[in-house]
Design a protein around this motif. Structure first.
Motif, PDB file in Angstrom:
ATOM      1  N   ARG A 184       0.790  -1.252   0.000  1.00  0.00           N
ATOM      2  CA  ARG A 184       0.000   0.000   0.000  1.00  0.00           C
ATOM      3  C   ARG A 184       0.808   1.280   0.000  1.00  0.00           C
ATOM      4  O   ARG A 184       0.934   1.900   1.037  1.00  0.00           O
ATOM      5  CB  ARG A 184      -0.941  -0.007   1.206  1.00  0.00           C
ATOM      6  N   PRO A 185       1.310   1.764  -1.063  1.00  0.00           N
ATOM      7  CA  PRO A 185       1.395   1.040  -2.336  1.00  0.00           C
ATOM      8  C   PRO A 185       2.540   0.048  -2.286  1.00  0.00           C
ATOM      9  O   PRO A 185       3.492   0.247  -1.530  1.00  0.00           O
ATOM     10  CB  PRO A 185       1.674   2.158  -3.328  1.00  0.00           C
ATOM     11  N   SER A 186       2.431  -1.012  -3.082  1.00  0.00           N
ATOM     12  CA  SER A 186       3.486  -2.019  -3.092  1.00  0.00           C
ATOM     13  C   SER A 186       4.780  -1.391  -3.619  1.00  0.00           C
ATOM     14  O   SER A 186       4.786  -0.725  -4.633  1.00  0.00           O
ATOM     15  CB  SER A 186       3.082  -3.186  -3.994  1.00  0.00           C
ATOM     16  N   ARG A 187       5.817  -1.591  -2.860  1.00  0.00           N
ATOM     17  CA  ARG A 187       7.109  -1.059  -3.311  1.00  0.00           C
ATOM     18  C   ARG A 187       8.229  -1.877  -2.668  1.00  0.00           C
ATOM     19  O   ARG A 187       8.004  -2.586  -1.672  1.00  0.00           O
ATOM     20  CB  ARG A 187       7.250   0.408  -2.930  1.00  0.00           C
ATOM     21  N   VAL A 188       9.410  -1.764  -3.262  1.00  0.00           N
ATOM     22  CA  VAL A 188      10.541  -2.479  -2.696  1.00  0.00           C
ATOM     23  C   VAL A 188      10.965  -1.755  -1.426  1.00  0.00           C
ATOM     24  O   VAL A 188      11.275  -0.559  -1.446  1.00  0.00           O
ATOM     25  CB  VAL A 188      11.706  -2.534  -3.696  1.00  0.00           C
ATOM     26  N   GLU A 189      10.938  -2.464  -0.314  1.00  0.00           N
ATOM     27  CA  GLU A 189      11.307  -1.851   0.964  1.00  0.00           C
ATOM     28  C   GLU A 189      12.803  -2.008   1.228  1.00  0.00           C
ATOM     29  O   GLU A 189      13.435  -1.112   1.765  1.00  0.00           O
ATOM     30  CB  GLU A 189      10.524  -2.519   2.102  1.00  0.00           C
ATOM     31  N   GLU A 190      13.293  -3.175   0.867  1.00  0.00           N
ATOM     32  CA  GLU A 190      14.666  -3.433   1.211  1.00  0.00           C
ATOM     33  C   GLU A 190      15.188  -4.603   0.384  1.00  0.00           C
ATOM     34  O   GLU A 190      14.434  -5.516   0.033  1.00  0.00           O
ATOM     35  CB  GLU A 190      14.767  -3.795   2.709  1.00  0.00           C
ATOM     36  N   GLU A 191      16.480  -4.532   0.035  1.00  0.00           N
ATOM     37  CA  GLU A 191      17.087  -5.667  -0.656  1.00  0.00           C
ATOM     38  C   GLU A 191      18.258  -6.144   0.178  1.00  0.00           C
ATOM     39  O   GLU A 191      19.054  -5.342   0.652  1.00  0.00           O
ATOM     40  CB  GLU A 191      17.559  -5.254  -2.047  1.00  0.00           C
ATOM     41  N   ILE A 192      18.347  -7.417   0.370  1.00  0.00           N
ATOM     42  CA  ILE A 192      19.389  -7.959   1.230  1.00  0.00           C
ATOM     43  C   ILE A 192      20.157  -9.041   0.490  1.00  0.00           C
ATOM     44  O   ILE A 192      19.567 -10.016   0.014  1.00  0.00           O
ATOM     45  CB  ILE A 192      18.777  -8.559   2.510  1.00  0.00           C
ATOM     46  N   LYS A 193      21.462  -8.854   0.389  1.00  0.00           N
ATOM     47  CA  LYS A 193      22.288  -9.925  -0.191  1.00  0.00           C
ATOM     48  C   LYS A 193      22.462 -11.006   0.869  1.00  0.00           C
ATOM     49  O   LYS A 193      22.734 -10.717   2.024  1.00  0.00           O
ATOM     50  CB  LYS A 193      23.664  -9.367  -0.567  1.00  0.00           C
ATOM     51  N   VAL A 194      22.248 -12.235   0.465  1.00  0.00           N
ATOM     52  CA  VAL A 194      22.409 -13.329   1.420  1.00  0.00           C
ATOM     53  C   VAL A 194      23.837 -13.845   1.290  1.00  0.00           C
ATOM     54  O   VAL A 194      24.238 -14.278   0.218  1.00  0.00           O
ATOM     55  CB  VAL A 194      21.389 -14.445   1.156  1.00  0.00           C
ATOM     56  N   PRO A 195      24.620 -13.763   2.363  1.00  0.00           N
ATOM     57  CA  PRO A 195      26.046 -13.996   2.243  1.00  0.00           C
ATOM     58  C   PRO A 195      26.494 -15.453   2.284  1.00  0.00           C
ATOM     59  O   PRO A 195      27.662 -15.731   2.079  1.00  0.00           O
ATOM     60  CB  PRO A 195      26.599 -13.230   3.446  1.00  0.00           C
ATOM     61  N   PHE A 196      25.556 -16.382   2.510  1.00  0.00           N
ATOM     62  CA  PHE A 196      25.994 -17.773   2.707  1.00  0.00           C
ATOM     63  C   PHE A 196      26.623 -18.334   1.450  1.00  0.00           C
ATOM     64  O   PHE A 196      26.201 -18.047   0.348  1.00  0.00           O
ATOM     65  CB  PHE A 196      24.824 -18.659   3.127  1.00  0.00           C
ATOM     66  N   ARG A 197      27.636 -19.218   1.684  1.00  0.00           N
ATOM     67  CA  ARG A 197      28.320 -19.770   0.519  1.00  0.00           C
ATOM     68  C   ARG A 197      27.447 -20.819  -0.174  1.00  0.00           C
ATOM     69  O   ARG A 197      26.529 -21.383   0.443  1.00  0.00           O
ATOM     70  CB  ARG A 197      29.673 -20.343   0.939  1.00  0.00           C
ATOM     71  N   THR A 198      27.752 -21.074  -1.414  1.00  0.00           N
ATOM     72  CA  THR A 198      27.011 -22.062  -2.190  1.00  0.00           C
ATOM     73  C   THR A 198      27.931 -23.239  -2.515  1.00  0.00           C
ATOM     74  O   THR A 198      29.156 -23.088  -2.437  1.00  0.00           O
ATOM     75  CB  THR A 198      26.502 -21.447  -3.512  1.00  0.00           C
ATOM     76  N   PRO A 199      27.471 -24.379  -2.906  1.00  0.00           N
ATOM     77  CA  PRO A 199      26.066 -24.806  -2.927  1.00  0.00           C
ATOM     78  C   PRO A 199      25.524 -25.069  -1.525  1.00  0.00           C
ATOM     79  O   PRO A 199      26.186 -25.701  -0.724  1.00  0.00           O
ATOM     80  CB  PRO A 199      26.103 -26.093  -3.753  1.00  0.00           C
ATOM     81  N   ARG A 200      24.321 -24.599  -1.302  1.00  0.00           N
ATOM     82  CA  ARG A 200      23.825 -24.566   0.077  1.00  0.00           C
ATOM     83  C   ARG A 200      23.159 -25.849   0.535  1.00  0.00           C
ATOM     84  O   ARG A 200      22.802 -25.978   1.691  1.00  0.00           O
ATOM     85  CB  ARG A 200      22.822 -23.414   0.224  1.00  0.00           C
ATOM     86  N   TRP A 201      22.878 -26.781  -0.401  1.00  0.00           N
ATOM     87  CA  TRP A 201      22.246 -28.006   0.084  1.00  0.00           C
ATOM     88  C   TRP A 201      23.268 -28.968   0.668  1.00  0.00           C
ATOM     89  O   TRP A 201      22.945 -29.995   1.189  1.00  0.00           O
ATOM     90  CB  TRP A 201      21.446 -28.696  -1.022  1.00  0.00           C
TER      91      TRP A 201
END
Lengths: 258, 306
Positions: A184-201
């Motif tokens: 209301r109105p829809s908007r990007v509030e925040e962007e967060i880089k996820v720092p964990f290493r890959t491959p994550r499984w």
């Protein structure tokens, strides 16, 4: 908001703010009222080969076999028969449904049905894979087991993935970047880089030291939005995180909260 | 199949045994009643069997059957040829559906038997009048069920195909048409059984011929032994057409929806599409709701912009 090639972006936000609509806009199913959606600089994407869609409610055709369901988008996009069946077999194998090619969706469990949905979207070999809470309608256990599936598939052919979920753990497990959308109105509030290493499984992401901090932060932000919306005025988000962890490159943006 | 599943074959045997028992009981009741009432009011079962043998032997039944079936098959062919395409177009093109909906409902609610004198005025008393009467009756269940079938296509599926790039035409042919199949089959079944009814009514009201004609002739001359023969033949034809629904088509309307607690699917599963019909006493077919459009399926689902 923009996306990099081969990026895995997870979109989260309170219910009912149009996350699904966003995916439909990107897919070109509905035209935007204002603004523009650009893919490689070209505006107004059209549904087709470049975009694959995985739905929350599977949406398999009950009268078609697994094989025919996976083949369907390939056929309507006029992929030649040989290539189509080759790809269908390949992705059915990759999602672990070998032997079920001739089963009907009603004969499969929910988790297996969604694997078909995954194979169907992947078989298009799309540049962009749109996933709308793909595990939202599965039971908690199946959902958890399937969560790593997109990551594994993603390794085979890196496409850009836009993944919508309500599940914070799912978001942190899958995302390169989490995009938090407010209402209301829809908007990007925040962007967060996820720092964990890959491959994550291959390891337990939950044991990363940043994990609880990130999760707490996302939950707090979501809680703020929900209580602001007035739908759940008494939502309890608990004490806020005030001190960033020492030596973190990522810092929770909570300074403005008092 | 039955060999592999003993429980099922046992169930089937029980069903057959029960059926035979009820049949025998009916014959016994018939026999007792006919003895009590006398042959002028109700012939004995055995007398009817003899009459059947006699009428089959001299070709009476065969001729009448051929006359009735000629009318029925021609008329039903016409109804299929117009009714199903019309239903499909109404379902596929919203404007046509919205416009046609009203008129189909109007004509369907009308006691169409009342139009028989009009048909006689237009077509005379011959075969063409009979065909017209049967079309008048059989046409509507076909249109309405086909239309309903297309409309009741799972909304989720209507959205899925376009998201992979299906055009309107592809959406129609590969999704809506297939989803409508079980309803179309219901329509054919209903249309056929009303059609048989129509044949008899037509044969009574126009030039007397066929099985309906035999019924009038034998009935009016109190030859009740013979009278029962065409009645039984017609019931057999009717039963073979509108018998127990097969389970073949069921895959299109059930199954497939994800198990579990996904609320979106309840609307699609909860309302069985189609057979919203009952037979009125005049033999007309009436929809059980004034609007043919199932409430849970808004028509907006037909534009790809839902």
């Amino acid at each position: 908001m923009s996306l990099e090639e081969n990026e895995f972006v997870v979109i989260i936000g309170p219910s009912g703010l149009g996350k699904t609509t966003l995916l439909k806009l990107i897919d070109g199913l509905i035209p935007p009222d204002s603004g523009e959606i650009l893919i490689d600089g070209t505006s107004h994407p059209k549904p087709g080969l470049r975009l694959g869609f995985v739905f929350q409610s599977f949406r398999l055709m009950p009268w078609k076999t697994v094989m025919a369901n996976v083949l369907f988008p390939l056929q309507i996009n006029h992929i030649d028969k040989g290539t189509a069946s080759e790809r269908a077999v390949k992705y059915i194998t990759e999602v672990g449904l070998t032997g079920f090619e001739n089963s009907y969706p009603s004969e499969l469990s929910g988790g297996m049905q969604q694997r078909v949905g995954l194979a169907r979207a992947m078989a298009l070999e799309p540049e962009i894979l749109l996933m709308d809470e793909p595990f939202g309608s599965l039971d908690a256990q199946t959902s958890e087991l399937l969560q790593v599936e997109p990551l594994k598939l993603w390794q085979f052919k890196k496409n850009t993935v836009i993944f919508v979920t309500h599940n914070l753990d799912e978001a942190l497990l899958l995302a390169d970047r989490v995009v938090l959308i407010g209402a209301r109105p829809s908007r990007v509030e925040e962007e967060i880089k996820v720092p964990f290493r890959t491959p994550r499984w291959t390891y337990d992401v939950h044991s990363e030291p940043e994990y609880p901090v990130l999760r707490r932060h996302l939950w707090t932000r979501l809680g703020e939005m929900v209580s602001k919306s007035g739908l759940f005025p008494e939502v309890n988000v608990g004490p806020t995180v005030t001190a960033p962890l020492a030596g973190e490159e990522w810092t929770p943006r909570l300074a403005e909260r008092t | 199949m039955s060999g592999r599943d003993p429980a099922r074959s046992r169930r089937r045997r029980t069903a057959w045994a029960t059926r035979t028992l009820i049949f025998a009981a009916l014959i016994v009741v018939w026999e007792i009643a006919s003895v009590r009432l006398g042959p002028l009011f109700l012939p004995q079962p055995l007398a009817v069997v003899f009459a059947t043998v006699a009428l089959s032997g001299n070709g009476t039944i065969e001729l009448a059957l051929r006359q009735s079936m000629t009318v029925f098959l021609t008329a039903f062919g016409i109804s299929l040829g117009i009714g199903i395409p019309l239903g499909l177009v109404m379902g596929g093109v919203k404007a046509v559906g919205d416009a046609g909906d009203t008129f189909i409902n109007l004509f369907n609610s009308m006691p169409r038997i009342a139009l028989i004198p009009l048909m006689v005025a237009w077509f005379g008393l011959g075969v063409s009048a009979k065909i017209a009467i049967v079309v008048l009756l059989a046409f509507f269940p076909l249109v309405i069920n086909t239309y309903n079938g297309v409309l009741s296509t799972d909304k989720d599926l209507l959205e899925a195909a376009p998201s992979f790039g299906a055009s309107r035409v592809q959406l129609f042919t590969s999704v809506m048409l297939r989803a409508a199949l079980s309803n179309i089959i219901t329509g054919i079944r209903l249309g056929a059984s009303v059609g048989i009814l129509g044949v008899v009514v037509a044969e009574l009201f126009t030039a007397i011929s066929g099985l309906g004609g035999l019924i009038v002739n034998y009935g009016n001359t109190f030859q009740l032994n013979d009278y029962f023969v065409p009645v039984l033949v017609l019931s057999l034809i009717g039963a073979s057409i509108s018998g127990r629904p097969s389970r073949r088509g069921s895959r299109s309307s059930s199954g497939g929806s994800p198990p579990g607690n996904h609320p979106k699917d309840d609307s699609a599963r909860g309302s069985p599409p189609g057979a919203a019909f009952y037979f009125g006493s005049t033999g007309s077919v009436v929809t059980s709701s004034s609007s043919m459009r199932p409430r849970s399926l808004p028509v907006t689902s037909f534009s790809p912009r839902t």
